[in-house]
Scaffold this motif. Structure first.
Motif, PDB file in Angstrom:
ATOM      1  N   TYR A  15      42.718   6.954  36.619  1.00  0.00           N
ATOM      2  CA  TYR A  15      44.107   6.162  36.269  1.00  0.00           C
ATOM      3  C   TYR A  15      45.231   7.053  36.474  1.00  0.00           C
ATOM      4  CZ  TYR A  15      46.681   2.311  33.776  1.00  0.00           C
ATOM      5  OH  TYR A  15      47.638   1.522  33.668  1.00  0.00           O
ATOM      6  N   PHE A  29      42.109  -0.378  30.434  1.00  0.00           N
ATOM      7  CA  PHE A  29      43.090   0.754  30.431  1.00  0.00           C
ATOM      8  C   PHE A  29      43.114   1.842  29.264  1.00  0.00           C
ATOM      9  CE2 PHE A  29      44.306  -3.325  32.117  1.00  0.00           C
ATOM     10  CZ  PHE A  29      44.839  -3.094  33.183  1.00  0.00           C
ATOM     11  N   TYR A  61      48.010   2.445  37.795  1.00  0.00           N
ATOM     12  CA  TYR A  61      46.993   1.795  38.515  1.00  0.00           C
ATOM     13  C   TYR A  61      45.654   2.895  38.510  1.00  0.00           C
ATOM     14  CZ  TYR A  61      49.809   4.767  41.368  1.00  0.00           C
ATOM     15  OH  TYR A  61      50.635   5.961  42.007  1.00  0.00           O
ATOM     16  N   GLY A  62      44.428   2.246  39.010  1.00  0.00           N
ATOM     17  CA  GLY A  62      43.460   2.939  38.942  1.00  0.00           C
ATOM     18  C   GLY A  62      41.996   2.025  39.251  1.00  0.00           C
ATOM     19  N   THR A 119      36.565   5.883  34.576  1.00  0.00           N
ATOM     20  CA  THR A 119      37.811   5.398  35.106  1.00  0.00           C
ATOM     21  C   THR A 119      38.548   6.615  35.585  1.00  0.00           C
ATOM     22  OG1 THR A 119      37.766   3.999  32.784  1.00  0.00           O
ATOM     23  CG2 THR A 119      39.906   4.588  33.740  1.00  0.00           C
ATOM     24  N   GLU A 161      49.443   7.144  36.012  1.00  0.00           N
ATOM     25  CA  GLU A 161      50.840   6.295  35.354  1.00  0.00           C
ATOM     26  C   GLU A 161      52.154   6.991  35.631  1.00  0.00           C
ATOM     27  OE1 GLU A 161      49.612   5.264  30.631  1.00  0.00           O
ATOM     28  OE2 GLU A 161      48.791   7.329  31.126  1.00  0.00           O
ATOM     29  N   THR A 190      37.920   1.302  37.979  1.00  0.00           N
ATOM     30  CA  THR A 190      36.808   1.877  36.878  1.00  0.00           C
ATOM     31  C   THR A 190      35.444   1.516  37.514  1.00  0.00           C
ATOM     32  OG1 THR A 190      36.580  -0.454  36.081  1.00  0.00           O
ATOM     33  CG2 THR A 190      38.180   1.069  34.971  1.00  0.00           C
TER      34      THR A 190
END
Length: 410
Positions: free
Chosen positions: A379, A136, A364-365, A377, A381, A367
Motif C-alpha cells: 500500500y 486498508f 492505493y495498493g 498487503t 499513501e 492485497t
C-alpha cells in the motif's frame, strides 16, 4: 438525558440478575474463546522523521522501519445472561489493554443488550470495524484525530430487533470522553449515539447495502482564563477569570454508507463516511505538534483552548480481481480541522498555526489472501497538505508512506 441513561443502567442489570444468579456453567477452560491477529510490517517514508498517521510518527533520523503494528489477543466467555471480553495489544511498545467489558442480556429481552467497561465508541462505521478485517492499513486521518484508538470507558445500551426488523440497530452510550487508557479529568460525561440499517440479502444475495447516522455530544474543560473562537479571518481571543473551568462544546455529526456487490468481475465494495462538527484543540507549541494540537485529549489541556469547526471524510474502494485471491484497493480521505479559514490565511497575524492545515491522502495498493488466516498487503499513501504562510508549510511536505504488511489471524 444522562440521568435517564444512568437509571436504565441500574434497572436493566437488576431485571437480568433477578431472574438468575448467572453462575458460570463450569470453570472449564473449554468455555473460553480465544481469537486475535498479528500484523507485522515494513514501511518506507518519503523523508526521515515525518509526522504520520500510518502507524505513528517516524523517529528523527529514520525513514525505514520494521514494526509490529498490532498484536491482538482476545479472550471471551459466554454465559446464559452475560458475556465477558478482554483484549490485549502486544507490540514493540509494550502491552496495552484494548477491550475490557461485560455484556448483559436476557432471553426475554433478546433485542436489548447492555455493555459496561472499555469498548469501541458507537459512532459511524470505521470506528468499530476491526483492523483485522479492514483491507486498508489504517483508518482515515479525521477519525484518528477526533477518536484516537477508537475506545472509551463507560456504558452502552444497544437495541437490535429480531425478525422482519433485524436490519435495524440503535446504540446509545455514556462515556468519559478521555479515551481508552486515561482516567477522566473532569466530572462531565459524553453522550454518543449511532443508528444503522443493514440489508445483506438483496439481488439474490449478491448485493449488500448499509447506511447509518451518528451523533456525539461532549465537552472539553478549559484550564486558563482565555479561549479562542474561530472566524473567517482567524481566531478571536476571549478572556475572563470566569473562563477557568469553562466547558467547550465537543460535538460531531456523522453519516456512513457501505455497498458490496458480487459480480462477474469479482466482489466490489464501496464504503464512505463523513463527519463534521466542533473540535476543541490547542495551538501548536513545543508540547503539541501540528497534528497533536487538534486531536482529542486524554488529559486536561494545559493551555488555552481553540474551538475549531471541522469536517472530514473517506472513500474506500476494493475490487477483487475476478475469482483470484488478489484484491485491488484504493482510498481517498480529507481532514480539514478549520473550515472557516483558507490555507493562504494560515500564518498571518491571526493566531492560526499548523493545527489549522487541511490534509488529503490518496492511497492505493494490492492485497493477497493466501488463506483464510494469512494476508499480504502492499500500500502506498500520497499525503498532500495545503500551502500556507507558515515557514515549514509553504509547500507540500514530503510525507508519503509505503507499507508492506503480513497479517495472520486465528
Amino acid at each position: 438525558m444522562r440521568r435517564l441513561f444512568l437509571l436504565a443502567f441500574i434497572i436493566f442489570p437488576t431485571v437480568v440478575w433477578s431472574q438468575s444468579d448467572n453462575q458460570p456453567a463450569s470453570n472449564d477452560f473449554k468455555n473460553l474463546k480465544f481469537s486475535g491477529y498479528l500484523q507485522t510490517q515494513f514501511q518506507h517514508a518519503q523523508s526521515p522523521g515525518i509526522s504520520s498517521f500510518s502507524g505513528g510518527d517516524f523517529d528523527k533520523n529514520s525513514q525505514d522501519r520494521f514494526m509490529i503494528r498490532r498484536g491482538r489477543l482476545k479472550v471471551e466467555r459466554d454465559d446464559k445472561f452475560s458475556n465477558l471480553a478482554f483484549q490485549l495489544d502486544f507490540t514493540q511498545d509494550g502491552v496495552q489493554l484494548m477491550d475490557a467489558y461485560i455484556k448483559l442480556h436476557h432471553p426475554d429481552l433478546i433485542s436489548l443488550e447492555l455493555t459496561a467497561g472499555l469498548f469501541n465508541r458507537p459512532f459511524g462505521y470505521s470506528i468499530a470495524y476491526s483492523s483485522g478485517n479492514r483491507d486498508f492499513p489504517e483508518r482515515a486521518r479525521v477519525f484518528q484525530t477526533i477518536m484516537p484508538r477508537e475506545r472509551d470507558i463507560g456504558v452502552m445500551l444497544a437495541y437490535h430487533p429480531i425478525g422482519k426488523f433485524s436490519f435495524f440497530t440503535a446504540e446509545l452510550g455514556l462515556i468519559n470522553g478521555s479515551g481508552y487508557n486515561s482516567r477522566d479529568y473532569d466530572s462531565k460525561k459524553d453522550i454518543i449515539g449511532n443508528v444503522k440499517f443493514e440489508f445483506d440479502s438483496l439481488a439474490s444475495n449478491k448485493l449488500k447495502i448499509g447506511f447509518g447516522g451518528s451523533y456525539y455530544h461532549g465537552s472539553v474543560r478549559n484550564n486558563t482564563e482565555s479561549y479562542y473562537t474561530s472566524n473567517d479571518d482567524g481566531f478571536t481571543k476571549n478572556t475572563s477569570p470566569s473562563y477557568i473551568g469553562y466547558h467547550a462544546r465537543r460535538e460531531y455529526y456523522g453519516a456512513d454508507m457501505q455497498l458490496e456487490y458480487d459480480n462477474p468481475f469479482g466482489k466490489t465494495t464501496l464504503k464512505a463516511e463523513y463527519v463534521t462538527g466542533q473540535q476543541p484543540g490547542v495551538a501548536v507549541s513545543e508540547d503539541f505538534t501540528g497534528t497533536e494540537a487538534s486531536k482529542s485529549f486524554d488529559e486536561q489541556p494545559p493551555t488555552d483552548l481553540y474551538l475549531r469547526e471541522f469536517d472530514g471524510y473517506y472513500l474506500w474502494l476494493t475490487q477483487q480481481i475476478m475469482t483470484s485471491k488478489f484484491t485491488a484497493i484504493a482510498a481517498y480521505d480529507v481532514y480539514d480541522p478549520n473550515t472557516k479559514i483558507k490555507e493562504n490565511q494560515i500564518g498571518l497575524n491571526n493566531n492560526t498555526t499548523a493545527a489549522d492545515i487541511k490534509f488529503s491522502t490518496l492511497g492505493y495498493g494490492l492485497t493477497y489472501s493466501a488463506s483464510d488466516r494469512v494476508k499480504f498487503t502492499l500500500y502506498y499513501e500520497h499525503v498532500v497538505n495545503g500551502d500556507t504562510l507558515l515557514p515549514d508549510y509553504t509547500t507540500d511536505l514530503k510525507d508519503d508512506v509505503f507499507t508492506a504488511r503480513l497479517q495472520y489471524r486465528w
